[in-house]
Scaffold this active site. Structure first.
Site, mmCIF file in Angstrom:
data_model
loop_
_atom_site.group_PDB
_atom_site.id
_atom_site.type_symbol
_atom_site.label_atom_id
_atom_site.label_comp_id
_atom_site.label_asym_id
_atom_site.label_seq_id
_atom_site.Cartn_x
_atom_site.Cartn_y
_atom_site.Cartn_z
ATOM 1 N N GLY A 120 0.793 -1.222 0.000
ATOM 2 C CA GLY A 120 0.000 0.000 0.000
ATOM 3 C C GLY A 120 0.821 1.266 0.000
ATOM 4 O O GLY A 120 0.320 2.324 -0.364
ATOM 5 N N ASP A 138 3.733 1.589 -1.743
ATOM 6 C CA ASP A 138 4.157 1.716 -3.141
ATOM 7 C C ASP A 138 3.159 0.935 -3.991
ATOM 8 O O ASP A 138 3.410 -0.186 -4.421
ATOM 9 C CB ASP A 138 5.582 1.164 -3.288
ATOM 10 C CG ASP A 138 6.162 1.437 -4.669
ATOM 11 O OD1 ASP A 138 5.476 2.089 -5.485
ATOM 12 O OD2 ASP A 138 7.294 0.994 -4.931
ATOM 13 N N THR A 162 -1.602 -2.650 -3.429
ATOM 14 C CA THR A 162 -2.466 -3.548 -4.155
ATOM 15 C C THR A 162 -2.717 -3.034 -5.568
ATOM 16 O O THR A 162 -3.074 -1.855 -5.734
ATOM 17 C CB THR A 162 -3.817 -3.705 -3.420
ATOM 18 O OG1 THR A 162 -3.571 -4.310 -2.157
ATOM 19 C CG2 THR A 162 -4.826 -4.526 -4.190
ATOM 20 N N ASN A 220 -6.932 5.549 6.861
ATOM 21 C CA ASN A 220 -6.976 5.772 5.412
ATOM 22 C C ASN A 220 -8.187 5.094 4.802
ATOM 23 O O ASN A 220 -8.657 4.067 5.280
ATOM 24 C CB ASN A 220 -5.681 5.292 4.748
ATOM 25 C CG ASN A 220 -5.757 3.845 4.295
ATOM 26 O OD1 ASN A 220 -6.247 3.549 3.201
ATOM 27 N ND2 ASN A 220 -5.299 2.931 5.142
ATOM 28 N N ARG A 221 -8.684 5.734 3.741
ATOM 29 C CA ARG A 221 -9.717 5.120 2.912
ATOM 30 C C ARG A 221 -9.350 5.350 1.448
ATOM 31 O O ARG A 221 -10.134 5.876 0.656
ATOM 32 C CB ARG A 221 -11.114 5.689 3.240
ATOM 33 C CG ARG A 221 -11.229 7.200 3.239
ATOM 34 C CD ARG A 221 -12.689 7.659 3.339
ATOM 35 N NE ARG A 221 -12.832 9.088 3.390
ATOM 36 C CZ ARG A 221 -12.805 9.838 4.489
ATOM 37 N NH1 ARG A 221 -12.637 9.277 5.678
ATOM 38 N NH2 ARG A 221 -12.946 11.154 4.411
ATOM 39 N N GLY A 274 -8.820 3.309 -1.065
ATOM 40 C CA GLY A 274 -9.684 2.601 -2.016
ATOM 41 C C GLY A 274 -8.958 2.104 -3.252
ATOM 42 O O GLY A 274 -9.472 2.190 -4.369
ATOM 43 N N PHE A 275 -7.762 1.559 -3.040
ATOM 44 C CA PHE A 275 -6.994 0.944 -4.144
ATOM 45 C C PHE A 275 -6.805 1.902 -5.324
ATOM 46 O O PHE A 275 -7.023 1.535 -6.479
ATOM 47 C CB PHE A 275 -7.664 -0.339 -4.653
ATOM 48 C CG PHE A 275 -7.681 -1.499 -3.704
ATOM 49 C CD1 PHE A 275 -6.879 -1.532 -2.575
ATOM 50 C CD2 PHE A 275 -8.510 -2.596 -3.957
ATOM 51 C CE1 PHE A 275 -6.896 -2.616 -1.696
ATOM 52 C CE2 PHE A 275 -8.536 -3.686 -3.092
ATOM 53 C CZ PHE A 275 -7.741 -3.697 -1.960
ATOM 54 N N ASN A 314 1.002 -7.710 -4.600
ATOM 55 C CA ASN A 314 -0.274 -7.807 -3.894
ATOM 56 C C ASN A 314 -1.414 -7.450 -4.851
ATOM 57 O O ASN A 314 -1.406 -6.389 -5.463
ATOM 58 C CB ASN A 314 -0.201 -6.842 -2.690
ATOM 59 C CG ASN A 314 -1.454 -6.819 -1.849
ATOM 60 O OD1 ASN A 314 -2.554 -6.631 -2.359
ATOM 61 N ND2 ASN A 314 -1.299 -6.962 -0.546
ATOM 62 N N SER A 367 -9.005 -5.328 2.659
ATOM 63 C CA SER A 367 -9.105 -3.867 2.744
ATOM 64 C C SER A 367 -10.523 -3.486 3.148
ATOM 65 O O SER A 367 -11.485 -4.009 2.593
ATOM 66 C CB SER A 367 -8.780 -3.223 1.398
ATOM 67 O OG SER A 367 -9.169 -1.862 1.438
ATOM 68 N N ASN A 411 -11.780 -0.667 2.496
ATOM 69 C CA ASN A 411 -12.155 0.481 1.673
ATOM 70 C C ASN A 411 -12.681 0.134 0.286
ATOM 71 O O ASN A 411 -12.866 1.008 -0.535
ATOM 72 C CB ASN A 411 -10.963 1.432 1.558
ATOM 73 C CG ASN A 411 -10.481 1.867 2.927
ATOM 74 O OD1 ASN A 411 -11.287 2.220 3.778
ATOM 75 N ND2 ASN A 411 -9.192 1.790 3.153
ATOM 76 N N THR A 412 -12.862 -1.154 0.016
ATOM 77 C CA THR A 412 -13.532 -1.587 -1.206
ATOM 78 C C THR A 412 -14.775 -2.330 -0.747
ATOM 79 O O THR A 412 -14.671 -3.300 0.005
ATOM 80 C CB THR A 412 -12.608 -2.500 -2.045
ATOM 81 O OG1 THR A 412 -11.480 -1.729 -2.468
ATOM 82 C CG2 THR A 412 -13.321 -3.061 -3.261
ATOM 83 N N GLY A 432 -1.208 1.514 12.691
ATOM 84 C CA GLY A 432 -0.250 2.064 13.644
ATOM 85 C C GLY A 432 -0.448 1.506 15.043
ATOM 86 O O GLY A 432 -1.133 0.488 15.237
HETATM 87 C C1 LIG Z 1 -2.324 4.573 3.578
HETATM 88 C C2 LIG Z 1 -2.367 3.081 3.626
HETATM 89 C C3 LIG Z 1 -2.630 2.353 2.465
HETATM 90 C C4 LIG Z 1 -2.657 0.953 2.494
HETATM 91 N N1 LIG Z 1 -2.893 0.264 1.340
HETATM 92 C C5 LIG Z 1 -2.878 -1.090 1.344
HETATM 93 C C6 LIG Z 1 -3.047 -1.820 0.144
HETATM 94 O O1 LIG Z 1 -3.195 -1.259 -0.949
HETATM 95 N N2 LIG Z 1 -3.043 -3.181 0.224
HETATM 96 C C7 LIG Z 1 -2.858 -3.857 1.398
HETATM 97 O O2 LIG Z 1 -2.830 -5.096 1.404
HETATM 98 N N3 LIG Z 1 -2.668 -3.180 2.559
HETATM 99 C C8 LIG Z 1 -2.672 -1.823 2.550
HETATM 100 N N4 LIG Z 1 -2.462 -1.144 3.725
HETATM 101 C C9 LIG Z 1 -2.316 -1.900 4.989
HETATM 102 C C10 LIG Z 1 -0.874 -2.074 5.428
HETATM 103 O O3 LIG Z 1 -0.145 -2.860 4.501
HETATM 104 C C11 LIG Z 1 -0.823 -2.775 6.803
HETATM 105 O O4 LIG Z 1 -1.406 -4.060 6.688
HETATM 106 C C12 LIG Z 1 -1.571 -2.003 7.886
HETATM 107 O O5 LIG Z 1 -1.387 -0.614 7.729
HETATM 108 C C13 LIG Z 1 -1.124 -2.398 9.283
HETATM 109 O O6 LIG Z 1 0.256 -2.198 9.466
HETATM 110 P P1 LIG Z 1 0.883 -0.865 10.147
HETATM 111 O O7 LIG Z 1 0.189 -0.641 11.444
HETATM 112 O O8 LIG Z 1 2.357 -1.164 10.266
HETATM 113 O O9 LIG Z 1 0.640 0.247 9.183
HETATM 114 C C14 LIG Z 1 -2.427 0.261 3.719
HETATM 115 C C15 LIG Z 1 -2.154 0.999 4.875
HETATM 116 C C16 LIG Z 1 -2.109 2.376 4.850
HETATM 117 C C17 LIG Z 1 -1.813 3.131 6.126
#
Ligand SMILES: Cc1cc2nc3c(=O)[nH]c(=O)nc-3n(C[C@H](O)[C@H](O)[C@H](O)COP(=O)(O)O)c2cc1C
Length: 346
Positions: free
Chosen positions: A66, A68, A89, A114-115, A117-118, A146, A182, A184-185, A275
């Protein structure tokens, strides 16, 4: 030149809107990676190899998906010392994601909501970017790709999108992560329930057999799950993963829960919370997964890891590897090395 202290860059980044700060950082990484300026954020990778699902990971710390989404900064991020990096993703077609603002900081709790939404540029652009990244993998780094579904694809047709994703990323991945968690979808998390999960995973396993024959290589598939599950749901998921020959599980994605941040600015924004406030819930899911899956089944722990001690605790809960996302935003690249060192030899 030494690593630029994050104490200097963070105030500047935190003075910007969160998504602007993210875009600025990613654009800079994309432009400067593999050049002379990379020494500004480069760190020696901690050497602590571990073999999981047939892959040799150079150490136990990875980047969560998420950050990159388009796979544009793999080498630049790799230079921070990650043993593995998960990008995406990615969805089959490009899509804009949700309207902005869609990313919020809760600094009092070292958290984000965050929301997104891919939002991503789609499979073709993603694969082209991934193919351009050479150094990270040439140095032994493990790359996870992913995959998810487009927002416009009805949930009943979700399997079609995951199949397209698997076909597209398969030749370029060290492992494929199937993201069904996710928040957000719309309806995505329904894919975690018994019959839907079984149908999705058996379809992907069948497609993987075909792809393995075509490409002469079996690529491990991991499934990424949510923290908002009770123990009986975790147990059913664990059994379904094993039944369908899935190689590992990534736990967890962001949470819908808000109890830990109640009353704080932005706490009521829709989306997934990540977090520090997610730490306990992710630990619990990892422990439940380990109990259900037994020793030896690969588990990647992610959620609320903000320090070396947190990373070690996630291993103690049952994870084999640990990923960070929000911790990198609050602590900077130094957390990569701190976590890798804290887990070395465990
Ligand atoms: C801004 C943002 C975007 C994210 N986008 C994705 C995503 O596209 N695909 C996914 O599998 N997880 C996504 N995540 C989830 C993170 O990979 C991770 O599982 C989650 O944030 C919990 O870990 P953390 O507390 O270290 O951030 C996203 C998280 C954040 C904060």
């Amino acid at each position: 030149m030494p690593l630029v202290p994050y104490a200097l860059t963070r105030p500047l980044l935190f003075s910007l809107d969160p998504e602007k700060a993210h875009d600025l950082t990613m654009a800079s990484l994309a432009r400067l990676q593999n050049g002379a300026a990379q020494c500004l954020w480069q760190q020696a990778r901690v050497d602590d190899p571990v073999t999981l699902a047939g892959l040799r990971f150079p150490n136990r710390i990875g980047l969560g998906a998420g950050l990159d989404k388009n796979g544009r900064c793999i080498d630049g991020l790799g230079a921070m010392g990650f043993g593995h990096i998960e990008v995406g993703t990615v969805t089959p077609k490009a899509q804009p994601g949700n309207p902005q603002p869609r990313m919020f900081r809760l600094p009092a709790k070292q958290a984000l909501i965050n929301r997104m939404g891919f939002n991503n540029e789609g499979l073709d652009a993603f694969v082209a970017n991934v193919q351009r990244a050479r150094r990270f993998r040439a140095s032994g780094g493990v790359l996870g790709l992913n995959i998810g579904k487009n927002a416009a694809t009805p949930i009943e047709r979700a399997v079609d999108d995951y199949r397209l994703g698997l076909d597209g990323v398969y030749p370029h991945a060290d492992y494929v992560a199937v993201n069904i968690s996710s928040p957000n979808t719309r309806n995505l998390r329904e894919l975690q329930s018994d019959a839907a999960l079984d149908a999705l995973l058996s379809a992907l396993q069948a497609r993987r057999h075909e792809l393995a024959a075509r490409h002469g290589r079996t690529v491990p598939m991991f499934v990424k799950i949510a923290p908002d599950l009770d123990e009986s749901q975790v147990t059913v998921i664990a059994a379904t993963l094993k039944k369908n020959g899935i190689d590992g599980v990534i736990a967890t994605n962001t949470t819908l829960a808000r109890d830990a941040v109640k009353g704080l600015p932005h706490a009521e924004e829709a989306g997934g919370l990540s977090g520090a406030p997610l730490f306990e819930a992710s630990n619990r899911i990892v422990a439940q997964l380990r109990a259900a899956l037994g020793a030896g089944y690969p588990i990647i722990g992610v959620g609320g890891v903000m320090s070396g001690a947190d990373a070690r605790a996630r291993l103690q809960a049952g994870a084999d590897l640990v990923q960070i996302y929000t911790g990198l935003i609050y602590r900077g690249p130094a957390l990569v090395r701190e976590a890798a060192l804290a887990m070395r030899g465990r």
